[in-house]
Design a protein around this motif. Sequence first.
Motif, PDB file in Angstrom:
ATOM      1  N   ILE A 151      21.158   7.625-100.235  1.00  0.00           N
ATOM      2  CA  ILE A 151      22.109   6.557 -99.950  1.00  0.00           C
ATOM      3  C   ILE A 151      23.453   7.138 -99.547  1.00  0.00           C
ATOM      4  CG2 ILE A 151      23.419   4.698-101.018  1.00  0.00           C
ATOM      5  CD1 ILE A 151      20.782   4.259-102.698  1.00  0.00           C
ATOM      6  N   VAL A 175      39.060   4.040-105.503  1.00  0.00           N
ATOM      7  CA  VAL A 175      38.757   3.958-106.926  1.00  0.00           C
ATOM      8  C   VAL A 175      39.655   4.895-107.727  1.00  0.00           C
ATOM      9  CG1 VAL A 175      36.988   4.441-108.657  1.00  0.00           C
ATOM     10  CG2 VAL A 175      36.383   3.218-106.575  1.00  0.00           C
ATOM     11  N   LEU A 176      39.888   6.114-107.184  1.00  0.00           N
ATOM     12  CA  LEU A 176      40.630   7.122-107.943  1.00  0.00           C
ATOM     13  C   LEU A 176      42.146   6.938-107.888  1.00  0.00           C
ATOM     14  CD1 LEU A 176      38.686  10.382-106.956  1.00  0.00           C
ATOM     15  CD2 LEU A 176      38.513   9.125-109.092  1.00  0.00           C
ATOM     16  N   LEU A 204      36.817   7.131 -98.439  1.00  0.00           N
ATOM     17  CA  LEU A 204      37.748   6.006 -98.549  1.00  0.00           C
ATOM     18  C   LEU A 204      37.530   5.231 -99.837  1.00  0.00           C
ATOM     19  CD1 LEU A 204      37.839   4.324 -95.059  1.00  0.00           C
ATOM     20  CD2 LEU A 204      39.651   4.136 -96.702  1.00  0.00           C
ATOM     21  N   VAL A 205      36.264   4.905-100.093  1.00  0.00           N
ATOM     22  CA  VAL A 205      35.947   4.089-101.256  1.00  0.00           C
ATOM     23  C   VAL A 205      36.278   4.842-102.544  1.00  0.00           C
ATOM     24  CG1 VAL A 205      34.083   2.985-102.519  1.00  0.00           C
ATOM     25  CG2 VAL A 205      34.178   2.808-100.039  1.00  0.00           C
ATOM     26  N   ARG A 243      17.289   9.647-104.564  1.00  0.00           N
ATOM     27  CA  ARG A 243      17.484   8.336-103.956  1.00  0.00           C
ATOM     28  C   ARG A 243      18.976   8.072-103.738  1.00  0.00           C
ATOM     29  NH1 ARG A 243      13.906   4.572-101.747  1.00  0.00           N
ATOM     30  NH2 ARG A 243      14.741   6.002-100.241  1.00  0.00           N
ATOM     31  N   ILE A 244      19.761   8.405-104.783  1.00  0.00           N
ATOM     32  CA  ILE A 244      21.212   8.234-104.670  1.00  0.00           C
ATOM     33  C   ILE A 244      21.764   9.136-103.559  1.00  0.00           C
ATOM     34  CG2 ILE A 244      23.419   8.569-105.873  1.00  0.00           C
ATOM     35  CD1 ILE A 244      21.991   7.721-108.443  1.00  0.00           C
ATOM     36  N   LEU A 301      33.402   9.475 -94.127  1.00  0.00           N
ATOM     37  CA  LEU A 301      34.751   8.919 -94.179  1.00  0.00           C
ATOM     38  C   LEU A 301      34.803   7.656 -95.032  1.00  0.00           C
ATOM     39  CD1 LEU A 301      37.676   8.793 -93.308  1.00  0.00           C
ATOM     40  CD2 LEU A 301      36.961   7.635 -91.230  1.00  0.00           C
ATOM     41  N   VAL A 302      33.815   6.774 -94.848  1.00  0.00           N
ATOM     42  CA  VAL A 302      33.798   5.521 -95.609  1.00  0.00           C
ATOM     43  C   VAL A 302      33.598   5.819 -97.097  1.00  0.00           C
ATOM     44  CG1 VAL A 302      32.570   3.354 -95.981  1.00  0.00           C
ATOM     45  CG2 VAL A 302      33.029   4.124 -93.664  1.00  0.00           C
ATOM     46  N   SER A 304      23.390   8.176 -96.071  1.00  0.00           N
ATOM     47  CA  SER A 304      23.306   7.162 -95.025  1.00  0.00           C
ATOM     48  C   SER A 304      24.669   6.538 -94.744  1.00  0.00           C
ATOM     49  CB  SER A 304      22.273   6.099 -95.386  1.00  0.00           C
ATOM     50  OG  SER A 304      22.692   5.389 -96.509  1.00  0.00           O
ATOM     51  N   PHE A 305      25.658   6.802 -95.597  1.00  0.00           N
ATOM     52  CA  PHE A 305      26.992   6.274 -95.304  1.00  0.00           C
ATOM     53  C   PHE A 305      27.831   7.309 -94.581  1.00  0.00           C
ATOM     54  CE2 PHE A 305      25.950   3.056 -98.343  1.00  0.00           C
ATOM     55  CZ  PHE A 305      26.667   1.971 -97.897  1.00  0.00           C
ATOM     56  N   PRO A 306      28.740   6.835 -93.707  1.00  0.00           N
ATOM     57  CA  PRO A 306      29.660   7.789 -93.094  1.00  0.00           C
ATOM     58  C   PRO A 306      30.499   8.445 -94.181  1.00  0.00           C
ATOM     59  CG  PRO A 306      29.913   5.592 -92.131  1.00  0.00           C
ATOM     60  CD  PRO A 306      28.980   5.453 -93.272  1.00  0.00           C
TER      61      PRO A 306
END
Lengths: 279, 304
Positions: free
Chosen positions: A119, A135-136, A130-131, A115-116, A126-127, A122-124
């Motif tokens: 998910i 965080v790092l 970026l996220v 499931r993870i 690149l995004v 389903s995200f680009p």
Amino acid sequence: MGENRKIWRTFRKNKIAVAGLVLTLIIGLIALLAPMISPYSPVKQDVLNQYDTPGGKHFFGTDNYGRDILSRIIWASRISLLVGFFSVLFGMVVGSIAGVVAGYVGGWGEGVLMRIVDIGLSFPTLVLGLVIMAVLGSGLDKLVIAIGVAMAPRFARIAHGPTLSIREESYIEAAKAIGASPVRILGRHVVPNILGEIIVMATLWVATAIRIEANLSFIGLGVSPPTPSWGNMVRAGVNHLIMAPWLSLLPGAAILITVLSFNMIGDGVRDITDPKLQS
Amino acid sequence: MVAIPTLLVVLSLVFLLVRVAPGDPATAVLGQQASREAIENLRTKMGLDKSLWQQYVEYLSGLLRGDLGKSLISRKPIGGQVAYALPFTLELTITGVLLGSILGVPLGILTAVHRNTIVDYLGRILSLAGLSIPAFYLGILLMLLFSIQLNLLPTVGGGQQRNVLDLLYHLVLPGLTLGLIMTAYVTRMTRSSILNILRQDYVSTARSKGLKERAVIYRHVLKNAMVPILSVLGVYSIVLIGSSVMTEIVFSRPGLGKLMVMAMKQRDYLALQSLLTIYAALVLVINLMTDLSYGIIDPRVRYD
């Protein structure tokens, strides 16, 4: 050996792919020989030679600190290739292990993990990168981890499917019956079966990894100056676009050529995996 | 309705991810020199002293009420910022998808039909270049040409909100940037799905019964190619969201991507959390629309 030769022949038939391979080798050589071929230091400032136009003593011109652009581009190729290669490797290892283990073990652990993965898919990329980078924090090692983690779901997906069907094979049953440990079963019977597909996938993703690195460095989340990376060079040049457009244009062209070369190789690799589409 | 549990998992992941980020937001706002009390005070104000569970419940219940929370830095409601930024991002991505489809589908057909000719090679190299070029670099190239050399179009900004002409004027270059990248993806996909269908038996049948090549392409090939093309359009719309972030940064468009990168740089975790939530919702909507559109194009796939 016969199989390998056939693969090579298919690849060689695709002229675009061969051109890509040649270009990539040249770029690799440039990165390898950077200390020998770069005409100046990539970080040494020279206040008497700011904004030198390309041509003349500085073949690609100099920037606002008088640093030699050609040398900076040459040195930065190392960053791009290193991040491109190692982030894909990292994503491949992490993602494949997750996919294989989930597929083999099954149960609710598999459900949650996949499931993870869905998910993540389903995200680009690149995004995601970026996220994770936010965080790092910045740095070369973090770039590798961020881009690798962003790609891991794609490898998990590829590794998961075949594992499911292999799990049901009778030779796995036999291995279990003679008391082989799960690690041995996965290592000896499952992984070799999916390795080919995963490696093909990895070659296709190097181009994307290099492009994402450039994007992150352009935003200012990647390699920090004064260490040159193509992305942070383009970014630094944006403020001087009218007066000295080459500051952004040339490193940007380096990104384009490098990513394009890897994508051209990918074009040939796709031909091998999908013989129906062969040109 | 798989979308709802998925959304819940996304929200929880976003919540956790933002919380494990190193660096204390209060310290980030006040600076390293701030006194201990000041930082503690701000933490209380931000609600960061509460337990993780409490924060999680507040975040979710806020979302249910349509409340995205307040920015840690500007102390303004994030909902307002999103409402301002969202149209700029939507305009941009929709322009990109439309332009990409209008240019990409015919180009893909052209390269597939003229396979292994000079047209095909050119199209393939151009589309490979299109998917290799970072959006920020293409944006800079277009900016140099149209804004700086030709002085025709503005370099930065999104335009005045109530002035449609001004909005369009500011949309041309960013829209073109995304559109060209999307064209590359769509061209490639269209080419390979058409090549795939040209090999099917029913195409040989259609040809052997003497149908003109044009009719074969339009009536048999294109119709069947639409499903894979459409599904990929959905996937690439999501890729395009990534490129839209970069395009917004290069052109300083006040969209969601620009907000997101700003929130990251300022360590505004609450804003980041809300913006990611919006992105997640956007991605889920696109996926849902793609799924539903299969049913319309291909009657064999009907969702009940």
